[in-house]
Design a protein around this motif. Structure first.
Motif, short mmCIF file in Angstrom:
data_model
loop_
_atom_site.label_atom_id
_atom_site.label_comp_id
_atom_site.label_asym_id
_atom_site.label_seq_id
_atom_site.Cartn_x
_atom_site.Cartn_y
_atom_site.Cartn_z
N PRO A 309 90.22 -53.54 65.10
CA PRO A 309 90.02 -53.36 63.99
C PRO A 309 88.61 -53.84 63.27
CG PRO A 309 92.19 -54.28 64.25
CD PRO A 309 91.44 -54.70 65.48
N GLY A 310 88.02 -52.93 62.77
CA GLY A 310 86.66 -53.08 62.18
C GLY A 310 86.84 -53.00 60.47
N ALA A 311 86.13 -53.81 59.58
CA ALA A 311 86.35 -53.59 58.23
C ALA A 311 85.35 -52.67 57.73
CB ALA A 311 85.93 -54.81 57.50
N TRP A 312 84.67 -51.85 58.44
CA TRP A 312 83.61 -50.94 58.10
C TRP A 312 84.50 -49.50 57.79
CZ3 TRP A 312 78.69 -51.83 56.89
CH2 TRP A 312 78.18 -53.07 57.38
N VAL A 313 85.73 -49.71 58.12
CA VAL A 313 86.35 -48.57 57.93
C VAL A 313 86.38 -48.02 56.42
CG1 VAL A 313 88.49 -49.86 57.29
CG2 VAL A 313 88.82 -47.40 58.09
N ARG A 314 85.95 -49.02 55.39
CA ARG A 314 85.50 -48.98 53.97
C ARG A 314 84.72 -47.73 53.78
NH1 ARG A 314 82.29 -53.46 51.19
NH2 ARG A 314 80.67 -52.42 52.59
N ASP A 315 83.53 -48.00 54.77
CA ASP A 315 82.49 -47.05 54.51
C ASP A 315 82.21 -46.12 55.52
OD1 ASP A 315 81.18 -49.00 52.66
OD2 ASP A 315 81.44 -50.15 54.23
N THR A 316 83.45 -45.48 56.07
CA THR A 316 83.32 -44.48 57.20
C THR A 316 82.55 -43.45 56.75
OG1 THR A 316 85.66 -45.37 58.36
CG2 THR A 316 84.95 -43.00 58.65
N GLU A 317 82.94 -42.64 55.77
CA GLU A 317 82.34 -41.63 55.18
C GLU A 317 80.87 -41.65 54.98
OE1 GLU A 317 83.58 -38.18 55.33
OE2 GLU A 317 85.06 -39.08 56.75
N ARG A 318 80.66 -42.88 54.51
CA ARG A 318 79.31 -43.10 53.85
C ARG A 318 78.27 -43.37 54.92
NH1 ARG A 318 78.80 -45.03 48.63
NH2 ARG A 318 77.14 -46.52 49.20
N LEU A 319 78.85 -43.98 55.97
CA LEU A 319 78.11 -44.04 57.18
C LEU A 319 77.82 -42.74 57.88
CD1 LEU A 319 79.69 -47.55 58.31
CD2 LEU A 319 77.16 -47.22 57.36
N ALA A 320 78.70 -42.06 58.02
CA ALA A 320 78.57 -40.83 58.88
C ALA A 320 77.79 -39.83 57.90
CB ALA A 320 79.97 -40.13 58.46
N THR A 321 77.69 -39.81 56.68
CA THR A 321 76.87 -39.18 55.93
C THR A 321 75.36 -39.56 56.23
OG1 THR A 321 78.06 -38.74 54.14
CG2 THR A 321 75.88 -38.71 53.56
N VAL A 322 75.02 -40.99 56.34
CA VAL A 322 73.71 -41.64 56.57
C VAL A 322 73.36 -41.16 58.15
CG1 VAL A 322 72.41 -43.50 56.96
CG2 VAL A 322 73.84 -43.37 55.01
N ALA A 323 74.54 -41.24 59.00
CA ALA A 323 74.06 -40.85 60.25
C ALA A 323 73.79 -39.59 60.62
CB ALA A 323 75.09 -41.31 61.29
N ARG A 324 74.38 -38.39 59.80
CA ARG A 324 74.13 -37.17 59.97
C ARG A 324 72.56 -36.98 59.39
NH1 ARG A 324 79.71 -36.48 58.83
NH2 ARG A 324 79.22 -36.37 56.57
N ARG A 325 72.28 -37.54 58.37
CA ARG A 325 70.98 -37.42 57.89
C ARG A 325 69.69 -37.75 58.54
NH1 ARG A 325 70.67 -36.34 51.55
NH2 ARG A 325 72.42 -35.32 51.11
N VAL A 326 70.10 -39.05 59.22
CA VAL A 326 68.76 -39.63 59.95
C VAL A 326 68.78 -38.74 61.18
CG1 VAL A 326 68.92 -41.95 58.82
CG2 VAL A 326 70.16 -41.42 60.95
N LYS A 327 69.97 -38.36 61.79
CA LYS A 327 69.87 -37.57 62.92
C LYS A 327 68.91 -36.31 62.72
CE LYS A 327 71.34 -36.39 67.29
NZ LYS A 327 70.73 -37.25 68.33
N ALA A 328 69.16 -35.64 61.55
CA ALA A 328 68.23 -34.77 61.17
C ALA A 328 66.94 -34.67 61.32
CB ALA A 328 68.94 -33.95 60.06
N THR A 329 66.53 -36.17 60.99
CA THR A 329 64.99 -36.37 60.96
C THR A 329 64.53 -36.45 62.51
OG1 THR A 329 65.15 -38.91 60.90
CG2 THR A 329 65.46 -37.50 58.71
N GLY A 330 65.23 -36.49 63.45
CA GLY A 330 65.05 -36.65 64.72
C GLY A 330 64.71 -38.20 65.00
N SER A 331 65.53 -39.19 64.23
CA SER A 331 65.44 -40.36 64.49
C SER A 331 66.40 -40.84 65.93
CB SER A 331 66.06 -41.26 63.44
OG SER A 331 66.35 -42.73 63.84
N ARG A 332 65.76 -41.49 66.82
CA ARG A 332 66.36 -42.12 68.05
C ARG A 332 67.06 -43.15 67.91
NH1 ARG A 332 63.84 -46.00 70.23
NH2 ARG A 332 61.46 -46.14 69.57
N LEU A 333 66.74 -44.07 66.52
CA LEU A 333 67.25 -45.37 66.62
C LEU A 333 67.23 -45.75 65.16
CD1 LEU A 333 68.31 -48.01 67.99
CD2 LEU A 333 65.76 -48.81 67.84
N HIS A 334 68.52 -46.24 64.56
CA HIS A 334 68.52 -46.60 63.18
C HIS A 334 68.60 -47.95 63.04
CE1 HIS A 334 69.10 -45.95 58.83
NE2 HIS A 334 70.15 -46.60 58.82
N LEU A 335 67.86 -48.80 62.33
CA LEU A 335 67.73 -50.08 61.88
C LEU A 335 68.49 -50.46 60.83
CD1 LEU A 335 65.39 -49.75 63.97
CD2 LEU A 335 64.26 -51.42 62.91
#
Length: 621
Positions: A309-335
């Motif tokens: 179990p991970g408490a980040w379940v609160r932010d599942t959709e928010r994190l997915a939104t950020v992940a998709r956007r940074v992926k679209a920029t060509g980012s290979r790694l997110h800090l």
């Protein structure tokens, strides 16, 4: 099991008796690395840039993860090992975050990192002990059931008792504490040994800040050295802002990501804009609050399987939104700047240490802290005088475990704030959690550090590290890699080496970090003394998704297991909320456990992925 494309690996002993275990693992793994003997050693799935190999004679070394190491350097370390150098010192000075695996003289050694972001689990498989970077890989292989008592204990708020959070969720699968390394012997047996102890906090602020500065630069360089494009959170807070300025020094193109807050009085937005203006070479992405899913969004869908179990379940959709956007920029790694608050914010426990070494200074500091805690002198002095050993304190927590709410005014000068169960936990859940705590206390564990301040820091950073580890698993499905440099071993050691009373001064904000960043980040940025607050996001998310939360608990797995009372959960969720602490902390852990069970049930009942017929790649270092 990990989703396709997600990194994982298992470690096998160098023995003929491990062939059956190797066969079971190789059916699930596309990659294999062999011992010098030709037997399988490492099996799993990993990107090429995450596996650093070297060999010298019968000694072989694997550094698995993010590490700034050259082939020549690693070859030299392997040769030294073959010449009798100790395994414990093999990775000394290597920056980054990585597992270390060694095969030498018929013995295999493997360890993770201090923060818990990279962990080691092990179990008995086909007659030999096998290790892995994920517990669920081993649990599936040996058909291990979920430990329901540990699950009940996971309803406790994270970050209060490390031993609870670090206990394996699966019966028969052992979790290795981060400070230990695992030894796999050729006869199939195993042993552990301590490879890390916290440094003595003896450095003055200026000297310690210099060491921290070098550790932070190396941590950032391990992220940027490969070039290309990387991305980084730029919340406006000091931790993420510092990382952006560190990353901007490297050879990778930097994309910063800021998502606006809902609270117009939160000045993080203004500070993020000021920082962005000082980073003209970077690209800057700003996501409006209306474009971001609210907290608790996505609870009606089945999440990807996590190993626990991970408490980040609160932010599942928010994190997915950020992940998709940074992926679209060509980012290979997110800090991310996660871990900064845990390392650089004052820990009340330092007063417990200070009163024994510098009582007059402790008294002055106590006068400054008391108005914030709103506690009587008698309460504070009684807390400071308490010398209860850690194992007895754990036993006391188990004895008095009951439902309640966290009082944020508690000075917490003890080993930690005493844990509490949520008001909706059933008596059976409370009893099960109590048994887990009692079992831990009976083992008489040592504190994470002799000093209260260092113990509290390690408790928080290890909780944060394990949470960010699960965050990485959650966003892996979007094809985004993830780094949290504040969790690197060298950074943690640099912080723990400094005298706590020098960077816990009242009237200053994170002086250890700001001193270390002087000359890297602009002075006006480092002079910020405010901190953003996100209760608006909590209340907005709770308002928008209260119905989803109520539906989730009806007929929930936790309720069917007798661990949660749905009526009590509804009552707590529908009651007026003074602030996020009323139900926020207990709610996160309950949601984490429920969504974890839901994901596990869905993926177990659904079609199983086809077994891989054979390893697709084989090579030796």
């Amino acid at each position: 099991m990990p989703v396709d494309g997600e990194m994982w690996f298992a470690v096998l002993p160098d023995a003929d008796s491990a062939q059956a275990a190797a066969h079971a693992l190789c059916r699930r793994a596309p990659q294999v690395i062999e011992h010098a003997s030709g037997r399988p050693w490492l099996v799993g799935r990993w990107p090429a840039d995450q596996m650093h190999l070297a060999g010298a004679g019968a000694a072989q070394v694997a550094v698995i993860g993010r590490c700034l190491v050259t082939a020549a350097d690693l070859d030299g370390r392997a040769r030294a090992l073959n010449g009798g150098a100790p395994v414990d010192a093999l990775a000394a000075g290597l920056p980054g975050s990585f597992h270390l695996a060694v095969s030498a003289g018929g013995q295999v050694t493997v360890r993770g990192v201090i923060s818990g972001m990279r962990r080691v689990f092990h179990t008995r498989l086909a007659g030999v002990e096998v290790a892995a970077s994920r517990a669920d890989v081993l649990a599936e292989l040996v058909e291990a059931p979920v430990d329901e008592e540990v699950l009940a204990a996971r309803l406790l708020p994270a970050g209060l008792i490390t031993h609870v959070q670090e206990t394996s969720m699966w019966r028969g699968v052992r979790a290795l504490p981060p400070e230990l390394l695992l030894l796999l012997h050729a006869d199939g047996s195993w042993a552990t040994r301590c490879w890390w102890r916290p440094p003595e906090p003896v450095l003055p602020l200026k000297e310690g800040a210099a060491a921290l500065r070098e550790a932070l630069i190396s941590a950032a360089d391990s992220c940027t050295a490969a070039g290309g494009t990387i991305s980084a959170d730029l919340s406006g807070g000091l931790d993420s802002t510092s990382l952006c300025f560190l990353a901007a020094r490297g050879c990778a193109e930097l994309v910063t990501v800021h998502y606006r807050t809902l609270d117009r009085f939160n000045d993080d937005d203004a500070w993020a804009s000021r920082a962005a203006a000082e980073l003209p070479a970077a690209r800057h992405m700003t996501i409006d609050a209306e474009q971001m899913p609210a907290w608790f969004a996505g609870l009606t869908t089945v999440p990807p399987p996590l190993e626990e179990p991970g408490a980040w379940v609160r932010d599942t959709e928010r994190l997915a939104t950020v992940a998709r956007r940074v992926k679209a920029t060509g980012s290979r790694l997110h800090l991310t700047g996660g871990g900064g608050d845990e390392l650089f914010s004052p820990t009340p426990g330092y007063l417990h240490d200070l009163v024994r070494s510098r009582p007059l200074m402790a008294l002055r500091r106590l006068r400054a802290h008391r108005p914030m805690w709103r506690q009587s002198w008698s309460t504070l002095l009684r807390a400071l005088a308490d010398n209860t050993p850690y194992n007895r304190w754990l036993g006391r927590c188990a004895e008095h475990l009951a439902t309640g709410t966290l009082d944020l005014r508690d000075p917490a000068t003890g080993w930690s704030i005493p844990p509490f169960m949520p008001t909706w936990a059933t008596p059976e859940a409370v009893a099960a959690a109590r048994r887990v705590l009692e079992g831990i206390a009976r083992q008489a564990p040592e504190p994470l550090a002799p000093q209260r301040a260092a113990h509290q820091i390690l408790t928080m950073i290890r909780s944060s590290g394990m949470g960010h580890r699960l965050l990485q698993q959650g966003i892996a499905q979007h094809g985004v890699s993830f780094a949290a440099p504040y969790h690197d071993d060298a950074v943690i050691e640099a912080v723990l080496s400094v005298r706590p009373h020098e960077w816990s001064q009242t009237g200053t904000y994170k002086p250890l970090l700001t001193t270390a960043m002087t000359g890297i980040a602009p002075t006006p940025i480092l002079q910020r003394v405010t901190k953003g607050e996100y209760s608006a996001e909590f209340h907005t998310g709770l308002h928008r998704h209260r119905r989803d939360l109520l539906d989730l608990i009806e007929g929930s797995h936790l309720a069917r297991m007798g661990l949660v009372n749905p009526a009590a959960f509804r009552a707590a969720l529908l009651a007026p909320q003074r602030d996020a602490s009323d139900v926020g902390l207990p709610l996160l852990q309950t949601l984490a456990c429920e969504m974890w069970l839901r994901a596990a049930a869905h993926h177990q009942s659904g079609p199983r992925p086809p077994a891989r017929a054979a390893a697709q790649t084989r090579h030796r270092p």
